[in-house]
Scaffold this motif. Structure first.
Motif, PDB file in Angstrom:
ATOM      1  N   GLN A  66      43.510  45.138  11.362  1.00 41.30           N
ATOM      2  CA  GLN A  66      43.349  46.530  10.957  1.00 41.30           C
ATOM      3  C   GLN A  66      43.784  47.422  12.121  1.00 41.30           C
ATOM      4  O   GLN A  66      43.713  47.010  13.289  1.00 41.30           O
ATOM      5  CB  GLN A  66      41.893  46.851  10.606  1.00 41.30           C
ATOM      6  N   PRO A  67      44.242  48.653  11.837  1.00 42.32           N
ATOM      7  CA  PRO A  67      44.596  49.565  12.923  1.00 42.32           C
ATOM      8  C   PRO A  67      43.405  49.833  13.848  1.00 42.32           C
ATOM      9  O   PRO A  67      42.270  49.965  13.383  1.00 42.32           O
ATOM     10  CB  PRO A  67      45.006  50.855  12.195  1.00 42.32           C
ATOM     11  N   VAL A  68      43.673  49.888  15.153  1.00 37.89           N
ATOM     12  CA  VAL A  68      42.672  50.301  16.141  1.00 37.89           C
ATOM     13  C   VAL A  68      43.201  51.593  16.742  1.00 37.89           C
ATOM     14  O   VAL A  68      44.184  51.600  17.478  1.00 37.89           O
ATOM     15  CB  VAL A  68      42.451  49.235  17.228  1.00 37.89           C
ATOM     16  N   VAL A  69      42.546  52.697  16.393  1.00 41.37           N
ATOM     17  CA  VAL A  69      43.035  54.031  16.721  1.00 41.37           C
ATOM     18  C   VAL A  69      42.297  54.582  17.944  1.00 41.37           C
ATOM     19  O   VAL A  69      41.071  54.724  17.929  1.00 41.37           O
ATOM     20  CB  VAL A  69      42.844  54.991  15.528  1.00 41.37           C
ATOM     21  N   VAL A  70      43.050  54.878  18.992  1.00 37.66           N
ATOM     22  CA  VAL A  70      42.456  55.462  20.192  1.00 37.66           C
ATOM     23  C   VAL A  70      42.208  56.947  19.956  1.00 37.66           C
ATOM     24  O   VAL A  70      43.099  57.681  19.542  1.00 37.66           O
ATOM     25  CB  VAL A  70      43.369  55.273  21.420  1.00 37.66           C
ATOM     26  N   GLN A  71      40.980  57.372  20.207  1.00 40.60           N
ATOM     27  CA  GLN A  71      40.613  58.779  20.042  1.00 40.60           C
ATOM     28  C   GLN A  71      40.071  59.297  21.368  1.00 40.60           C
ATOM     29  O   GLN A  71      39.086  58.778  21.883  1.00 40.60           O
ATOM     30  CB  GLN A  71      39.563  58.925  18.944  1.00 40.60           C
ATOM     31  N   ASN A  72      40.743  60.285  21.941  1.00 40.56           N
ATOM     32  CA  ASN A  72      40.345  60.849  23.233  1.00 40.56           C
ATOM     33  C   ASN A  72      39.337  61.972  23.050  1.00 40.56           C
ATOM     34  O   ASN A  72      39.569  62.908  22.287  1.00 40.56           O
ATOM     35  CB  ASN A  72      41.562  61.377  23.986  1.00 40.56           C
ATOM     36  N   LYS A  73      38.207  61.858  23.760  1.00 38.81           N
ATOM     37  CA  LYS A  73      37.187  62.904  23.762  1.00 38.81           C
ATOM     38  C   LYS A  73      36.816  63.174  25.224  1.00 38.81           C
ATOM     39  O   LYS A  73      35.753  62.780  25.695  1.00 38.81           O
ATOM     40  CB  LYS A  73      35.951  62.457  22.977  1.00 38.81           C
ATOM     41  N   PRO A  74      37.723  63.838  25.984  1.00 38.66           N
ATOM     42  CA  PRO A  74      37.468  64.035  27.412  1.00 38.66           C
ATOM     43  C   PRO A  74      36.383  65.077  27.667  1.00 38.66           C
ATOM     44  O   PRO A  74      36.087  65.907  26.818  1.00 38.66           O
ATOM     45  CB  PRO A  74      38.829  64.516  27.941  1.00 38.66           C
TER      46      PRO A  74
END
Length: 328
Positions: A66-74
């Motif tokens: 399955q897609p592994v989506v990187v989500q940035n929350k700096p």
């Protein structure tokens, strides 16, 4: 009433309930994942943690299907993302790329929206990059012993640059002050780049830098390395002693990251994520990419990572207490 039932019936009921729970958790794991997985990163795109996260995500999705989506929350030294990850559903669909910040922040901040030990399960350590003590080449020292003598002869005048208050370079400098009995002056910057620039320019004496950031400058002769804060020497700098070899015992500072999931995530899902990530970390292309960044692919078991996290929490709590570091 249930407590009036015979003990044998109560025991049978408990066993049946436990079996049902275990079977349900295993069924969840067998079907996991059946939708995209989010990997939360607490730093901006393009930074070291983000780059590592994206390298892993691209290979991890092949393992998981399955897609592994990187989500940035700096923000707030990755603590905003950590707080969000801690509140996420414990179903394996929100992973968090935790760093050394998750073991330093509890010691120096009182307003965190998470508890590292209670709110997370440490799944697997992914990367480690040891810190190196460097100085500007004009500073009249070539060894850690000489650095300590120089600092003792110039109390409060030896300046140590960091990427920001409470980060690992800052805390490493505080740890050196404690272990060596010296008094250096902390100079915080807004990021590792500006901190390194002022070491290069001679505005500050030196500081602790990750091997990833320091080695290019060392090889270019722009900074002088004194020792590496790891248990063993680094292959890229075989002549550079460890801090212990240089005379400072019990001095290990490594920038690291690893995958965490919210507490309550079923163990079979934790095991599945751990096993998939371990396979990724063994791939030659990943090992080579880490090596290019003077980092090591770690791996190991979930228990290994938990023991490591506990030790890091204890160490930085001690440093913060002795150095009286508090950011709020």
């Amino acid at each position: 009433m249930l407590n009036k039932l015979p003990k044998s019936l109560l025991a049978a009921t408990a066993i049946a309930t436990a079996t049902l729970f275990t079977t349900g958790a295993q069924a969840q794991a067998d079907n996991y994942p059946d939708k995209p997985v989010t990997l939360l990163v607490g730093f901006s795109p393009g930074g070291a943690t983000d780059i590592i996260a994206r390298l892993l995500a691209s290979e991890l999705e092949k393992q998981l299907g399955q897609p592994v989506v990187v989500q940035n929350k700096p923000g707030a030294g990755s603590n905003i993302a950590a707080g969000e990850a801690a509140r996420a559903a414990p179903d394996g669909y929100t992973l968090f790329m935790g760093t050394i910040a998750q073991t330093i922040s509890p010691a120096i901040r009182s307003n965190l929206q998470y508890d590292t030990k209670k709110d997370f399960i440490p799944v697997i350590q992914t990367m480690a990059s040891p810190s190196i003590l460097v100085v500007n080449p004009e500073v009249p020292v070539t060894t850690v012993k000489e650095f300590i003598e120089y600092a003792k002869a110039n109390p409060g005048k030896v300046t140590m640059a960091s990427s920001g208050a409470g980060g690992s370079p800052h805390m490493a400098a505080e740890l050196l002050d404690i272990r060596a009995g010296i008094d250096t002056l902390h100079v915080p910057y807004k990021g590792a780049g500006p901190a390194m620039n002022d070491v290069l320019a001679g505005v500050v004496t030196g500081g602790f830098k990750t091997a990833t950031a320091a080695i290019p400058q060392i090889k270019a002769g722009k900074v002088r390395p004194l020792a590496i804060a790891s248990e063993t020497r680094l292959a890229q700098l075989p002549d550079l002693p460890t801090m212990k070899e240089a005379g400072v015992d019990d001095f290990y500072v490594t920038s690291w990251n690893g995958i965490f999931v919210p507490a309550g995530t079923p163990q079979p899902i934790v095991d599945k994520i751990s096993a998939a990530t371990a396979k990724v970390l063994q791939q030659p292309n990943i090992v080579a990419e880490f090596d290019k960044r003077s980092a090591v692919a770690v791996g190991g078991s979930t228990e290994d990572f938990r023991v490591f996290i506990d030790a890091e929490l204890d160490k930085w709590a001690e440093v913060a207490r002795e150095a009286k570091v508090k950011l709020d």
